[in-house]
Enzyme design. Structure first.
Site, PDB file in Angstrom:
ATOM      1  N   ASP A 115       0.921  -1.210  -0.082  1.00 28.25           N
ATOM      2  CA  ASP A 115      -0.112   0.068   0.341  1.00 28.25           C
ATOM      3  C   ASP A 115       1.413   0.945  -0.163  1.00 28.25           C
ATOM      4  OD1 ASP A 115      -2.392   1.602  -0.034  1.00 28.25           O
ATOM      5  OD2 ASP A 115      -2.459   1.337   2.358  1.00 28.25           O
ATOM      6  N   GLY A 119       3.076   2.843   6.845  1.00 29.02           N
ATOM      7  CA  GLY A 119       1.824   1.446   7.253  1.00 29.02           C
ATOM      8  C   GLY A 119       0.498   2.685   8.298  1.00 29.02           C
ATOM      9  N   GLY A 223       1.469  -5.692   9.870  1.00 32.56           N
ATOM     10  CA  GLY A 223       0.745  -5.493  10.744  1.00 32.56           C
ATOM     11  C   GLY A 223      -0.761  -5.363  11.518  1.00 32.56           C
ATOM     12  N   MET A 398       1.141  -4.170  20.352  1.00 28.03           N
ATOM     13  CA  MET A 398       0.898  -3.567  19.309  1.00 28.03           C
ATOM     14  C   MET A 398       1.396  -2.093  19.496  1.00 28.03           C
ATOM     15  SD  MET A 398      -2.541  -5.178  18.431  1.00 28.03           S
ATOM     16  CE  MET A 398      -3.020  -6.081  16.578  1.00 28.03           C
ATOM     17  N   HIS A 528      16.211  22.072  38.049  1.00 27.11           N
ATOM     18  CA  HIS A 528      14.630  22.884  38.610  1.00 27.11           C
ATOM     19  C   HIS A 528      14.918  24.340  38.124  1.00 27.11           C
ATOM     20  CE1 HIS A 528      12.295  24.392  41.833  1.00 27.11           C
ATOM     21  NE2 HIS A 528      12.723  25.506  42.138  1.00 27.11           N
TER      22      HIS A 528
END
Ligand code: FAD
Ligand code: NAD
Length: 558
Positions: A115, A119, A223, A398, A528
């Protein structure tokens, strides 16, 4: 039904978009922690059409029983020479992480993508969702009169341009996708376009063509896709998954969010209502605090002990209907009508059509079985030589960074260095406002382990109320919790709820990964005033026994 001020999205950037919202939430008290949450928005009358663009539909469907045994016998023996040292199937964050590390290690590497590069995380997950959450966070601040007044600020009504917000998410995804693609190209990773199918040992077919590529080692990194339970009909318009919701093409008046995991919580934040009584995987104390801060003041109504047995999309002028049954008796309980429902009930591995049958691998609920080194296990329980699976497809954890870390770990192994990723050191974060983050065990998990293995468990806590930086920001609501072994100073888990919790967790996760003990880390110096002093305080407040010489326990392979 209670109502509350909430963010909303208006079609024009000039329009004020502070509106009333209503939220109904109901959760299910079953052993599996099933949970349903409903949140409603009352923005200006908006009608947007969401287009269906499920990633799974863009990939070829599973060619299940096609000449499998023929392929096996024709391709069953390993090749004698290889086109690549490493071939990765799937160019999501897991595949990308593995590819970059492989090149660094001098491996000739190719990645196959069916694709688009990036992803889920880049195109339909972490990246666009965090863009929306960034907007949601700012909007919350701008709408919080009390907060602004206490800082001496005056801001006139805040507003959104819905398309502008959507574009921010789309453009960010595009940018990161290009970055990922360019980084691989620049390093000499071959990006092969097509659907990868394993034909036999060390052999992969690319797309429907005759192109067959051989590699010494192969990583599966294919995936996951949204999981939609039976009885729920997704039409991509009124009943949607995160794939659709991320485009923000549609802001319904009333939306039901089904599922109270990460996606449910984060989208609740975007849609204005947040939270749930049941937050699986979260430390219960942090869950309670989240409920008090994220849910109660936002007036979210909820029902418990119910289960959505059927969801029907809106059609013929009728709203989305949600049929509820009693979780225990399964008797019909109620029917709710909303404008839209977001199904956030988990993710299913995307392993169809991969040709796993050609190497005698049987998936478990779709997940590829692996050992602690991500080595694929076949139907007989034996390791498949030179084959690994990382990321969502193996179901261990996941998360984007877990996928990438698993990929790096595999590359370490194939280049001669044994490496086992300690999943208990992998942090997780939910990007709500405020954020929630965690690493290691929850208190109940730690106590169970302590009982089994015979060690004492202690807990230390600090509040953000005592932190100067948090107070300067007027964000004193927050808690950090440390779960540890007083006998040896081992950090078992850290959970944070509060401002920038997602960034703060890394001091703890790195400490767990490196085996650093509390008696050592408490001597480290923090600037700090910074939020990091929350963790400094936390470690300093732990009571480790004076003679803490027992070694820290070995990480348990997950
Ligand atoms: C809404 C949402 C928000 C999220 N937010 C976060 C977050 O903030 N932080 C976080 O850590 N995680 C987040 N996640 C989870 C994260 O997106 C996943 O854990 C991560 O994408 C998994 O990476 P992966 O590489 O395993 O798979 P994916 O990212 O799914 O990539 C797999 C790739 O393989 C391709 N592919 C599949 N089969 C084949 C084949 N046979 N041949 C060729 N290519 C194939 C796919 O097209 C895809 O590009 C989120 C998920 C969602 C849905
Ligand atoms: N910030 C992040 O890191 C982030 C953000 C989004 C997603 N993710 C990842 O994506 C994955 C998927 O996210 P998710 O929120 O969809 O899944 P999840 O597993 O986190 O939560 C799913 C929720 O749906 C509930 N559920 C399951 N079936 C149900 C049903 N039939 N009816 C009602 N409730 C049901 C579960 O009990 C659970 O509360 C997660 O594993 C998460 O790791 C991560």
């Amino acid at each position: 039904m209670q109502s509350t001020l909430s963010l909303s999205f208006s079609p024009s950037s000039s329009a004020a978009a502070v509106s009333r919202s209503h939220t109904t939430r109901f959760s299910l008290n079953t052993p599996t922690n099933l949970n349903l949450r409903f949140c409603g928005l009352r923005p200006q009358a908006l009608t947007f059409t969401a287009s269906s663009n499920r990633r799974s539909s863009q990939l070829p469907s599973r060619p299940r029983s096609q000449a499998v045994s023929a392929a096996l016998s024709a391709n069953g023996s390993p090749p004698k020479s290889f086109d690549y040292d490493l071939l990765i199937i799937g160019a999501g964050v897991g595949g990308h992480g593995a590819a970059l590390h492989a090149v660094e290690k001098g491996l000739k590497t190719a990645i196959v993508e069916g694709d688009v590069v990036g992803g889920t995380c880049v195109n339909r997950g972490c990246v666009p969702s965090k863009a929306l959450l960034a907007v949601a966070g700012r909007m919350r601040e701008l709408q919080n009169d009390h907060h602004l007044k206490s800082l001496g600020l005056q801001v006139s009504a805040a507003g959104y341009d819905r398309q502008g917000v959507a574009d921010h998410a789309i453009n960010l995804a595009l940018k990161i996708r290009n970055n990922l693609t360019n980084s691989m190209k620049a390093l000499g990773v071959d990006i092969l376009t097509g659907f990868g199918k394993i034909l036999g040992p060390q052999k992969v077919q690319i797309g429907s063509s005759d192109k067959i590529v051989t590699a010494k080692d192969i990583i599966i990194a294919t995936g996951s896709v949204p999981f939609v339970p039976k009885g729920i009909e997704v039409d991509g318009k009124t009943v949607i998954t995160s794939d659709h919701a991320l485009k923000l093409e549609f802001v319904p008046d009333w939306i039901a969010i089904v599922g109270s995991g990460y996606i449910g919580l984060e989208f609740s934040d975007v849609y204005t209502a947040l939270g749930s009584e049941l937050m699986p995987g979260f430390d219960p104390e942090i869950g309670k605090l989240a409920q008090r801060v994220l849910i109660n003041p936002r007036n979210i109504d909820y029902h418990t002990g119910v289960f959505a047995s059927k969801i029907t999309p809106a059609r013929d002028g009728k709203p989305v209907t949600i049929e509820l049954i009693d979780a225990k008796t399964k008797e019909p309980k109620d029917t709710l009508e909303v404008d839209a429902a977001l199904i956030a009930t988990g993710r299913a591995p995307f392993t169809q059509g991969l040709g796993l049958e050609n190497i005698d691998v049987v998936t478990q609920r779709g997940f590829v079985p692996v050992d602690e080194r991500m080595r694929v296990i076949d139907a007989n329980g034996k390791l498949v030589p030179h084959l690994y699976c990382i990321g969502d497809a193996n179901g261990k954890m996941m998360l984007a960074h877990a996928a990438s870390a698993q990929g790096i770990s595999v590359v370490e192994q194939v280049t001669g260095r044994d490496h086992v990723l300690n999943h208990l050191s992998v942090p997780a974060a939910c990007f709500t406002h405020p954020e929630i983050s965690m690493v290691g065990l929850t208190e109940p998990q730690a106590r169970e382990k302590g009982e089994k293995e015979g060690f004492e468990v202690s807990v230390a806590k600090t509040s953000f109320k005592a932190n100067t930086k948090a107070l300067a920001e007027n964000e004193g609501e927050g808690l950090a919790k440390l779960i540890y072994r007083p006998d040896n100073g081992e950090i078992l888990g850290v959970h944070i709820f509060g401002l920038h919790a997602a960034d703060l967790i890394h001091e703890a996760s790195n400490a767990i990964a490196l085996g650093t003990r509390i008696q050592d880390i408490k001597l480290a110096v923090h600037a700090h005033p910074t939020l990091s002093e929350v963790l400094d305080e936390l470690f300093k407040s732990a009571k480790v026994k004076a003679q803490a010489t027992i070694p820290v326990s070995e990480p348990v392979p997950v």
